[in-house]
Enzyme design. Structure first.
Site, PDB file in Angstrom:
ATOM      1  N   HIS A  81       0.824  -1.210   0.000  1.00 34.04           N
ATOM      2  CA  HIS A  81       0.000   0.000   0.000  1.00 34.04           C
ATOM      3  C   HIS A  81       0.858   1.260   0.000  1.00 34.04           C
ATOM      4  O   HIS A  81       1.998   1.252   0.472  1.00 34.04           O
ATOM      5  CB  HIS A  81      -0.927   0.007   1.213  1.00 34.04           C
ATOM      6  N   GLU A  83       0.619   3.921   1.784  1.00 37.55           N
ATOM      7  CA  GLU A  83       0.979   4.352   3.138  1.00 37.55           C
ATOM      8  C   GLU A  83       2.188   3.565   3.645  1.00 37.55           C
ATOM      9  O   GLU A  83       3.100   4.126   4.257  1.00 37.55           O
ATOM     10  CB  GLU A  83      -0.197   4.147   4.115  1.00 37.55           C
ATOM     11  N   CYS A 106      -6.475   1.358   5.601  1.00 37.65           N
ATOM     12  CA  CYS A 106      -7.007   0.058   5.996  1.00 37.65           C
ATOM     13  C   CYS A 106      -6.497  -0.283   7.393  1.00 37.65           C
ATOM     14  O   CYS A 106      -5.658   0.423   7.953  1.00 37.65           O
ATOM     15  CB  CYS A 106      -6.589  -1.012   4.980  1.00 37.65           C
ATOM     16  N   CYS A 109      -2.577  -0.742   7.544  1.00 38.94           N
ATOM     17  CA  CYS A 109      -1.866   0.530   7.419  1.00 38.94           C
ATOM     18  C   CYS A 109      -2.075   1.394   8.660  1.00 38.94           C
ATOM     19  O   CYS A 109      -1.156   2.071   9.118  1.00 38.94           O
ATOM     20  CB  CYS A 109      -2.311   1.279   6.166  1.00 38.94           C
TER      21      CYS A 109
END
Length: 154
Positions: A81, A83, A106, A109
């Site tokens: 991801h 992040e 999410c 993260c």
């Protein structure tokens, strides 16, 4: 002359960073910016497969092939991801900073954001999974949604 606010400034940059994403799913090219208390960019990240691995535009999307809806079974995706990539790049320089990301984080993260010492999360679009917002709230990380955000034009 009208100057945009810092949150809008960094969110615009996050959208530009997303243009490097290698995700082929519609609307899932995500960008992230981490800024410190002085409004200096510490790191950026976009979603895509790990270094050395073929990208989804070359191999196809494993999630699409399995018919997995957005926001479900994130562990099936081969990508990192945005992040996570930004946090890896920033290291300890992320501490006490703000993370600007296009979608709310999410669950995975959010846990990484809290452990990195990020003080504030600013996002624009709601992600189907909301557990990450609960984690951030429980960890005392401030969260702001830019509801009326519109990309700035030069």
């Amino acid at each position: 002359m009208e100057r945009i606010e810092w949150d809008e400034y960094f969110m615009n940059i996050a959208y530009d960073v997303a243009r490097r994403s290698t995700c082929i799913r519609k609307g899932r090219q995500i960008g992230t910016v981490i800024a410190n208390e002085l409004h200096e960019i510490v790191a950026t990240g976009y979603n895509g497969n790990p270094r050395g691995m073929k990208h989804c535009f070359e191999t196809g999307c494993v999630r699409e092939k399995q018919g997995i809806p957005s926001g479900e079974k994130a562990e099936v995706c081969t990508a990192v991801h945005s992040e996570q990539n930004a946090l890896i790049q920033a290291g300890t320089r992320a501490r006490n900073g703000t993370i600007y990301t296009m979608f709310n984080p999410c669950n995975t993260c959010a846990k990484m954001i809290a452990n990195a010492g990020i003080q504030r999360v600013v996002y624009h679009v709601d992600y189907p999974e909301k557990m990450g917002l609960d984690v951030l709230n429980q960890c005392g990380v401030k969260v702001k949604k830019l509801k009326d955000f519109k990309r700035a034009s030069p």
